[in-house]
Design an enzyme around this catalytic site. Structure first.
Site, PDB file in Angstrom:
ATOM      1  N   ARG A 175       0.840  -1.208   0.000  1.00 44.02           N
ATOM      2  CA  ARG A 175       0.000   0.000   0.000  1.00 44.02           C
ATOM      3  C   ARG A 175       0.870   1.251   0.000  1.00 44.02           C
ATOM      4  O   ARG A 175       0.650   2.182  -0.752  1.00 44.02           O
ATOM      5  CB  ARG A 175      -0.931  -0.011   1.218  1.00 44.02           C
ATOM      6  CG  ARG A 175      -2.231  -0.786   1.054  1.00 44.02           C
ATOM      7  CD  ARG A 175      -2.062  -2.186   0.483  1.00 44.02           C
ATOM      8  NE  ARG A 175      -3.311  -2.917   0.408  1.00 44.02           N
ATOM      9  CZ  ARG A 175      -3.710  -3.807   1.313  1.00 44.02           C
ATOM     10  NH1 ARG A 175      -2.954  -4.082   2.382  1.00 44.02           N
ATOM     11  NH2 ARG A 175      -4.859  -4.437   1.152  1.00 44.02           N
ATOM     12  N   ASP A 204       0.054  -6.610  -3.567  1.00 44.28           N
ATOM     13  CA  ASP A 204      -1.378  -6.405  -3.340  1.00 44.28           C
ATOM     14  C   ASP A 204      -1.911  -5.617  -4.530  1.00 44.28           C
ATOM     15  O   ASP A 204      -1.186  -5.348  -5.498  1.00 44.28           O
ATOM     16  CB  ASP A 204      -1.638  -5.672  -2.027  1.00 44.28           C
ATOM     17  CG  ASP A 204      -2.919  -6.153  -1.342  1.00 44.28           C
ATOM     18  OD1 ASP A 204      -3.992  -5.982  -1.950  1.00 44.28           O
ATOM     19  OD2 ASP A 204      -2.849  -6.702  -0.241  1.00 44.28           O
ATOM     20  N   HIS A 292      -6.557 -10.055  -4.237  1.00 46.76           N
ATOM     21  CA  HIS A 292      -5.585  -8.972  -4.039  1.00 46.76           C
ATOM     22  C   HIS A 292      -4.472  -9.013  -5.095  1.00 46.76           C
ATOM     23  O   HIS A 292      -3.309  -8.775  -4.785  1.00 46.76           O
ATOM     24  CB  HIS A 292      -4.981  -9.047  -2.638  1.00 46.76           C
ATOM     25  CG  HIS A 292      -5.943  -8.706  -1.542  1.00 46.76           C
ATOM     26  ND1 HIS A 292      -6.337  -7.411  -1.273  1.00 46.76           N
ATOM     27  CD2 HIS A 292      -6.603  -9.485  -0.649  1.00 46.76           C
ATOM     28  CE1 HIS A 292      -7.185  -7.411  -0.255  1.00 46.76           C
ATOM     29  NE2 HIS A 292      -7.384  -8.657   0.125  1.00 46.76           N
ATOM     30  N   GLU A 352      -9.934 -12.589   1.685  1.00 43.07           N
ATOM     31  CA  GLU A 352     -10.811 -11.599   1.045  1.00 43.07           C
ATOM     32  C   GLU A 352     -10.931 -11.811  -0.471  1.00 43.07           C
ATOM     33  O   GLU A 352     -10.688 -10.904  -1.271  1.00 43.07           O
ATOM     34  CB  GLU A 352     -10.298 -10.181   1.349  1.00 43.07           C
ATOM     35  CG  GLU A 352     -10.319  -9.868   2.836  1.00 43.07           C
ATOM     36  CD  GLU A 352      -9.794  -8.482   3.161  1.00 43.07           C
ATOM     37  OE1 GLU A 352     -10.226  -7.910   4.176  1.00 43.07           O
ATOM     38  OE2 GLU A 352      -8.920  -7.972   2.422  1.00 43.07           O
ATOM     39  N   THR A 485      -0.662  -0.634   5.647  1.00 42.93           N
ATOM     40  CA  THR A 485      -0.155   0.723   5.461  1.00 42.93           C
ATOM     41  C   THR A 485      -0.992   1.587   4.510  1.00 42.93           C
ATOM     42  O   THR A 485      -0.464   2.500   3.886  1.00 42.93           O
ATOM     43  CB  THR A 485       1.307   0.669   4.953  1.00 42.93           C
ATOM     44  OG1 THR A 485       1.339  -0.025   3.704  1.00 42.93           O
ATOM     45  CG2 THR A 485       2.200  -0.025   5.964  1.00 42.93           C
ATOM     46  N   GLU A 486      -2.291   1.297   4.422  1.00 47.23           N
ATOM     47  CA  GLU A 486      -3.130   2.169   3.592  1.00 47.23           C
ATOM     48  C   GLU A 486      -2.963   3.632   3.970  1.00 47.23           C
ATOM     49  O   GLU A 486      -2.917   4.511   3.106  1.00 47.23           O
ATOM     50  CB  GLU A 486      -4.605   1.771   3.735  1.00 47.23           C
ATOM     51  CG  GLU A 486      -4.985   0.487   3.017  1.00 47.23           C
ATOM     52  CD  GLU A 486      -4.833  -0.748   3.873  1.00 47.23           C
ATOM     53  OE1 GLU A 486      -5.457  -1.772   3.551  1.00 47.23           O
ATOM     54  OE2 GLU A 486      -4.076  -0.704   4.867  1.00 47.23           O
TER      55      GLU A 486
END
Length: 765
Positions: A175, A204, A292, A352, A485-486
């Protein structure tokens, strides 16, 4: 009879006094030595061992050559020159000794007297942990530019080994990207606190960060992006906090575009792996699939079932689990990954996964029919199991997030548990024979905003879930904390989110004892070392502050400094406090409504959290008269509401509750709740309410907004005050859950008392 009772009582008294004496002595020793994690057993000695240029490092066994070099490099930072090393030396020496009787792989003994320092271990990893204990016993300023003629170690005898085999930290570099230099700093800090696993999330949707020579476009193009929504959030926050400024080191201009990103060459990453290995830390690489994978699919669309790459309802399109080209790509990638990372463990992610496209795909439906599969979850299981066989063929062990349990998994894969709302997952895995690493979002997601309870929550975390036998519990091999770490775009922000709560996890996983108060004392003793290492840690909280304050006559701002060397500074014009702002050196009396911004500053100029303190003059709210019954009414609204203010439509159900928490009837993945009724206030006063929400909530009392903790976010506590009279005061609490957290808690205090849960007896409707 009375005489016997007297003798028995006297013996018990002496026994109690003896136990109390030794316990008190142990606690004093615990607080004296600045060791985190604290050793299994420690006995304080008398005097100290003085290290000078004449001191020798003696290591008769070649198995500890690396550890002797590490110790010498450490001492060189104090003395300016390395000590002489050899297999024999004078009596005044530091001896690294092999001890076959130490059973634990990372166990060690350390004995320091006035004449000799003996570090004993069977394995090199244990010897290195002993070196790090020596490091913590040395003066904190280990990076000083002024060299010393001598340095002392306190006399002590230590026997030590870890409680858990897996003591990990995770960092997401996809991220937002972090330099090789920072990775090495991160590893050095892991070593200081005796962690042994570094899980690095390399790929990702937002970026591919590791060079794969067979697919060069993954980093030539996939490592770069135009600014996204996560970057824009950081940019907005940077107006109040420079730690959110997008790191310019990772911004380039290419083909007329401003791009953010970066990647590690294989050569660079091999150097990082070697750096970690010298400190007995395994780096666990994660290449996340089948979901992802947008960064890869953008460049190689054949990876999907339909050639499309887009965002679905929640997540991006996954790779196709039945095309042989998918497996060729995945195996080629992981073959190169295994060449870079010698770790026994390789992380495949597996979390996810939006399987909508699989459900629509003709080739997927045909494959499922031929293989008697009923759900697309079975397709995901097929992918994971097939990849595990490939990993095993290379002598490696597969790790995945706990979603890999869905619809079957072999007992040989390792499961990393993170979904706190699926509490049965680690129990299911452990009973199936899988090794499990505990990593629940609450409290071990360190990207969640820290608050006054964060350190305590991490320290008191129990890695062993309920429902396991002693034998099954042995499959819980340890735990790790994850830092996504978005919204962490800089190294300073990463430091702030990780430290100091990482030290609490270190103590839980190594020491595994409940000595929280002495831990806090030792933590304060560790701050100078973190300062010397340049760690941009979060300063301790200023206790007793409230976001929304009210008063009827006047209020006094007089907080206690959490550390004596801090300076509190404030502004009243809305500007950010800086080193030139007015110091709060005496009680500040407030007699009119105003806005104060307050922050603590270290002598070096580092600023702690900014406290935005609103002061409002109020009259005591009058109570209402009503015929009431026990409990509150709770209206349930299934569906995603990104704000409590956006809840609308007809309630799915209304029920009565006797406490303020997420009720068991709320089973949707996302929903809203409206609590309505009264609080039966027992006495006139100024009440402070503390509302913790994951995701968001708004509290109103007596028609006044008390706490606004709205929006989707992790579990955050916000506080507010209200002046009320005794009696029934109308209450409205709106809460929204976006999925995954399910945290709702309301506490109160009155006239400065300690916070406590709102009693059920207060709740009326």
């Amino acid at each position: 009879m009375r005489k016997y009772f007297y003798r028995k009582t006297t013996c018990l008294t002496l026994l109690f006094c003896s136990v109390f004496f030794y316990k008190t002595q142990a606690q004093e020793a615990n607080a004296k030595f600045p060791l985190i994690p604290y050793p299994t057993a420690l006995t304080a000695g008398t005097g100290s061992f003085v290290i000078t240029a004449e001191t020798r490092i003696v290591s008769p066994s070649s198995r500890f050559t690396n550890e002797a070099l590490q110790l010498n490099a450490l001492l060189k930072q104090y003395l300016g020159k390395p000590l002489k090393q050899g297999k024999a030396g004078p009596a005044h020496q530091i001896l690294l000794q092999y001890d076959a009787g130490i059973a634990a792989p990372e166990g060690y003994r350390l004995n320091i007297t006035a004449n000799t320092v003996i570090l004993a271990a069977k394995e090199a990893a244990g010897m290195f942990r002993a070196v790090e204990t020596v490091r913590q016993l040395l003066p904190a300023d280990e990076r000083s530019q002024t060299f010393l003629k001598k340095v002392s170690l306190p006399a002590v005898s230590i026997t030590d080994q870890p409680a858990y085999a897996w003591r990990g930290m995770h960092l997401d570099v996809s991220r937002h990207f972090f330099s090789v230099d920072y990775l090495k700093k991160f590893i050095d800090r892991l070593a200081l606190y005796k962690f042994n696993k570094f899980h690095i999330h390399l790929t990702d949707d937002q970026g591919w960060r590791i060079e794969i020579k067979k697919y060069p476009k993954l980093t030539e193009e996939g490592a770069w992006r135009t600014f996204n929504s996560q970057d824009s959030v950081c940019m907005a926050r940077s107006k109040d906090n420079p730690d959110f400024i997008i790191d310019p080191k990772h911004i380039i201009q290419k083909n007329g575009k401003t791009l953010y990103g970066g990647f590690y060459t294989q050569q660079e990453m091999k150097a990082v792996v070697a750096y970690a290995a010298a400190r007995h830390i395994d780096i666990i690489p994660e290449i996340d699939m089948p979901g992802h994978m947008m960064a890869a699919i953008n460049l190689y669309p054949f990876l999907t079932c339909n050639g499309e790459n887009r965002w679905g309802k929640d997540f991006s399109t996954p790779i196709c689990p039945i095309n042989e080209s998918t497996y060729e790509f995945a195996q080629n990638v992981f073959t190169e990954i295994m060449d870079i990372f010698p770790s026994k463990y390789i992380h495949i992610g597996g979390d996810e996964v939006d399987r909508t496209d699989w459900e629509k795909s003709d080739v997927c439906r045909d494959f499922m029919a031929k293989n008697n599969m009923k759900t697309t979850a079975e397709l995901q299981s097929y992918f994971i199991n097939r990849m595990e066989k490939f990993f095993n063929s290379k002598g490696r062990k597969l790790i995945g997030w706990d979603e890999i349990l869905e619809d079957g998994i072999s007992s040989t894969a390792m499961v990393m548990y993170w979904r706190t709302w699926v509490s049965t997952a680690p129990v299911k895995a452990a009973k199936n024979g899988n090794q499990v690493v505990m990593s629940p979002g609450n409290p071990l997601y360190f990207d969640a905003q820290p608050n006054p309870y964060s350190i305590s929550n991490v320290y008191h975390f129990n890695p062993i879930p309920k429902g396991l036998t002693d034998k099954e519990a042995q499959n819980i091999v340890g735990a790790q904390a994850n830092t996504w770490t978005e919204w962490i775009p800089t190294e300073n922000r990463a430091d702030y989110m990780v430290f100091p709560r990482m030290t609490a996890l270190a103590e839980r996983l190594w020491t595994n004892k409940d000595e929280y108060e002495t831990y806090l004392q030792r933590l304060k003793m560790n701050y100078p070392r973190l300062d010397a290492l340049g760690v941009h840690y979060r300063l301790p909280d200023i206790a007793g502050l409230v976001d929304q304050n009210v008063f009827t006559d006047q209020a006094v701002l007089n907080p206690e400094k959490p550390m004596p060397d801090l300076t509190l500074r404030y502004t009243t014009d809305g500007s950010l406090p800086d080193q030139n702002s007015t110091p709060l050196n005496a009680p500040f009396t407030i007699q009119k409504s105003m806005f104060i911004r307050l922050a603590a500053f270290t002598p070096a100029g580092s600023r702690g959290d900014i406290y935005n303190l609103h002061y409002t003059k109020q009259t005591l709210a009058e109570p209402v008269t009503a015929s009431v019954s026990p409990g509150l009414l709770c209206s349930y609204y299934p569906g995603p509401f990104k704000s409590a203010k956006l809840m609308a439509g007809k309630a799915n159900a209304v029920f009565t509750v006797d406490n303020i928490e997420v009720p068991k009837e709320a089973k949707a993945s996302s929903f809203g709740l409206k609590y309505q009724g009264y609080l039966d206030i027992p006495a006139d006063g100024i009440y402070t309410f503390y509302l913790t929400c994951d995701d968001g909530g708004i509290l109103q009392l007596a028609g006044r907004e008390v706490v606004d903790n709205d929006g989707w976010h992790s579990a955050i506590e916000k506080s507010g005050q209200i002046a009320v009279k005794k009696g029934l005061q109308p209450l409205a609490l709106d809460f929204v859950e976006g999925g995954g957290g399910y945290t709702l808690n309301l506490k109160y205090s009155v006239n400065g008392s300690a916070p406590q849960s709102v009693p059920s007896s207060w709740l009326k409707h």
